[in-house]
Design an enzyme around this catalytic site. Structure first.
Site, PDB file in Angstrom:
ATOM      1  N   GLN A 210      47.271  67.478  45.559  1.00 34.38           N
ATOM      2  CA  GLN A 210      46.587  67.335  44.905  1.00 34.38           C
ATOM      3  C   GLN A 210      46.379  66.121  44.196  1.00 34.38           C
ATOM      4  O   GLN A 210      45.490  66.011  43.029  1.00 34.38           O
ATOM      5  CB  GLN A 210      46.282  68.486  43.852  1.00 34.38           C
ATOM      6  CG  GLN A 210      45.892  69.619  44.809  1.00 34.38           C
ATOM      7  CD  GLN A 210      44.660  69.852  45.573  1.00 34.38           C
ATOM      8  OE1 GLN A 210      43.471  68.983  44.666  1.00 34.38           O
ATOM      9  NE2 GLN A 210      44.275  71.054  45.998  1.00 34.38           N
ATOM     10  N   LYS A 233      41.388  65.618  51.934  1.00 30.73           N
ATOM     11  CA  LYS A 233      41.364  65.751  50.392  1.00 30.73           C
ATOM     12  C   LYS A 233      41.564  64.669  50.195  1.00 30.73           C
ATOM     13  O   LYS A 233      41.058  64.906  48.943  1.00 30.73           O
ATOM     14  CB  LYS A 233      42.315  66.918  49.617  1.00 30.73           C
ATOM     15  CG  LYS A 233      42.570  68.370  50.015  1.00 30.73           C
ATOM     16  CD  LYS A 233      43.836  68.897  49.363  1.00 30.73           C
ATOM     17  CE  LYS A 233      44.341  70.299  49.904  1.00 30.73           C
ATOM     18  NZ  LYS A 233      43.591  71.450  49.814  1.00 30.73           N
TER      19      LYS A 233
HETATM   20  N1  C6P Z   1      44.854  73.299  48.640  1.00 28.51           N
HETATM   21  C1  C6P Z   1      42.568  74.393  47.944  1.00 28.51           C
HETATM   22  O1  C6P Z   1      41.512  75.008  47.549  1.00 28.51           O
HETATM   23  P1  C6P Z   1      46.487  72.038  53.308  1.00 28.51           P
HETATM   24  O2  C6P Z   1      45.759  73.205  53.728  1.00 28.51           O
HETATM   25  O3  C6P Z   1      47.811  72.191  53.979  1.00 28.51           O
HETATM   26  O4  C6P Z   1      45.874  70.725  53.374  1.00 28.51           O
HETATM   27  O5  C6P Z   1      47.362  71.613  51.675  1.00 28.51           O
HETATM   28  C2  C6P Z   1      47.346  72.614  51.445  1.00 28.51           C
HETATM   29  C3  C6P Z   1      47.669  72.949  50.121  1.00 28.51           C
HETATM   30  C4  C6P Z   1      49.721  72.524  49.325  1.00 28.51           C
HETATM   31  N2  C6P Z   1      49.734  72.285  48.185  1.00 28.51           N
HETATM   32  C5  C6P Z   1      47.971  72.204  47.332  1.00 28.51           C
HETATM   33  C6  C6P Z   1      48.956  72.045  45.767  1.00 28.51           C
HETATM   34  C7  C6P Z   1      47.163  72.424  47.633  1.00 28.51           C
HETATM   35  O6  C6P Z   1      46.158  72.910  47.013  1.00 28.51           O
HETATM   36  C8  C6P Z   1      46.547  72.613  48.994  1.00 28.51           C
HETATM   37  C9  C6P Z   1      45.331  72.769  49.816  1.00 28.51           C
HETATM   38  C10 C6P Z   1      43.060  74.344  48.665  1.00 28.51           C
HETATM   39  O7  C6P Z   1      43.913  74.709  46.453  1.00 28.51           O
HETATM   40  C11 C6P Z   1      43.423  74.826  49.891  1.00 28.51           C
HETATM   41  S1  C6P Z   1      44.197  76.326  49.738  1.00 28.51           S
END
Ligand code: C6P
Length: 422
Positions: A210, A233
């Protein structure tokens, strides 16, 4: 509105929105207002074009063929590695492992580093972690008998750094924490925590899912040993994520998947590994999506990450003020937009977050409702779930106004008073 200094011109979110084809669509007869960027961002036309170009022009397997297409595919795939290293000021492109996601990168650290651990060792996490930075360590603790400790959260949504001295000791082998919380928005002082962790000889892994898409992240000053983030993201395709570290630190990890690409020499009963980072990339990788990601980085670099951050700080400051005027809403995380990233989680004790999100959807507004893969944090906050609005390059104060109108409409729909609005 609050601003931070920027060397580049301020973003023009409306002009930017025009570069994201999906934002032209309607939802339930309304203009789409996409406020779920922390879950995944939308993709600019340049990324879609790069994907199409790859498949219509260069599609082949990487690191194998001597034919033209194979060479082009390898070049495009390796260019992604080099671009990610440059974007984060990483020590070398040899320290960038191309994986599927942040989740896969964090799991690789947990599995790949576990041979350094033994019973009685400790791993320090925080109370605000996403499940992706909790569950791999819980699995590791089960396998190795290591103890998990957690840096607590203060009432204002920031980590309680005063607890660090009693939680860190020579037994602490690794500290894993998020750079920015996907629920609270809190931006953590990674460098300060990393310095304390390094002082006791611990390694530091940072979940930057994030932060990398929303603010300048410079690995020369971040203080982390291992950094994980996802392309999807950061306006890139799904299915690509990265583990970034100094190559010599990657050497500390054992590969966790065996197969093609990751080997140097294989015999029937033994094998040796390829050099880093390739030893962590078993099998045919997600070439096309990796090849398209640099188009997203082009956009972010064109704008400048300081300007991206300034836009989100200003928008979040505006959104906080407007949401805080709805007296029935509990807002979570730090009030100061400079201490948080571009998202706000809120809770209406009289309306379930899912009902709220559904009503907002009927107005064309996409937000996320639920536990946001952070169940321990929900328990700590004392809420079953929250609704979350998260911002991107293309969001405007009008989008925030529409959100506030939608929240008022939801209260009216359920016959709840709105008189508390300031
Ligand atoms: N958070 C949210 O809506 P991935 O799914 O592996 O690309 O990312 C995982 C992940 C790991 N750390 C943080 C701080 C995140 O926010 C996320 C993904 C999304 O908040 C989906 S749960």
């Amino acid at each position: 509105m609050a601003t931070v200094p920027s060397r580049r011109p301020a973003l023009d979110p409306r002009a930017l929105a025009a570069r994201f084809p999906i934002l032209a669509r309607q939802v339930h007869g309304r203009r789409l207002i996409y406020l779920d960027n922390a879950a995944t961002t939308q993709k600019p036309a340049a990324v879609l074009a790069a994907l199409e170009h790859y498949y219509t022009h260069s599609n082949a397997n990487v690191h194998r063929g001597v034919h033209t297409l194979g060479e082009e595919a390898t070049e495009a795939y390796e260019a992604c590695r080099a671009r990610v290293a440059a974007f984060l000021h990483a020590p070398s492109h040899r320290g960038v492992v191309i994986l599927r996601s942040t989740t896969e990168a964090l799991n690789l650290i947990a599995r790949g580093w576990e041979h350094h651990l033994q019973e009685g060792d400790e791993i320090l996490l925080t109370e605000m972690e996403h499940h992706s930075n909790l569950v791999p360590w819980i699995m590791l603790a089960r396998r190795r008998g290591v103890t998990l400790r957690h840096l607590p959260l203060r009432e204002d949504g920031e980590l309680d750094l005063e607890a660090l001295p009693r939680l860190l000791s020579r037994r602490t082998r690794l500290v894993a924490l998020t750079h920015a919380s996907n629920v609270l928005g809190t931006v953590n002082p990674v460098a300060e925590i990393a310095a304390a962790a390094h002082a006791v000889g611990a390694r530091v892994a940072v979940d930057a899912a994030q932060s990398v898409p929303h603010m300048p992240v410079d690995l020369r000053t971040l203080g982390a040993d291992f950094v994980a983030f996802s392309a999807h993201k950061a306006y890139g395709p799904t299915g690509v994520g990265f583990l970034v570290a100094a190559p010599e630190l990657l050497e500390e990890l054992e590969p966790v998947e065996g197969g093609g690409e990751m080997i140097r020499e294989v015999h029937l009963d033994r094998a040796t590994w390829n050099e880093v980072p390739h030893r962590f990339e078993a099998g045919t990788p997600n070439i096309a999506d990796a090849a398209a990601f640099p188009a997203a980085l082009d956009l972010l670099e064109e704008l400048g990450m300081e300007a991206v951050r300034a836009h989100e700080v200003a928008l979040t400051g505006y959104a906080w003020e407007r949401l805080a005027s709805l007296r029935w809403l509990q807002l979570h995380g730090p009030a100061d937009p400079h201490r948080r990233t571009g998202l706000i989680s809120f809770y209406d004790p009289q309306l379930h977050p899912h009902d709220l999100a559904q009503i907002l959807d009927s107005e064309g507004i996409a937000v996320r409702a639920g536990h946001h893969c952070a169940q321990p944090l929900m328990r700590r906050l004392g809420v079953p779930a929250t609704t979350r609005a998260s911002f991107g390059l293309y969001n405007t104060t009008e989008d925030v106004d529409a959100l506030v109108e939608g929240l008022l409409a939801a209260r009216r729909y359920f016959g709840l008073p709105t008189g508390g609005a300031a």
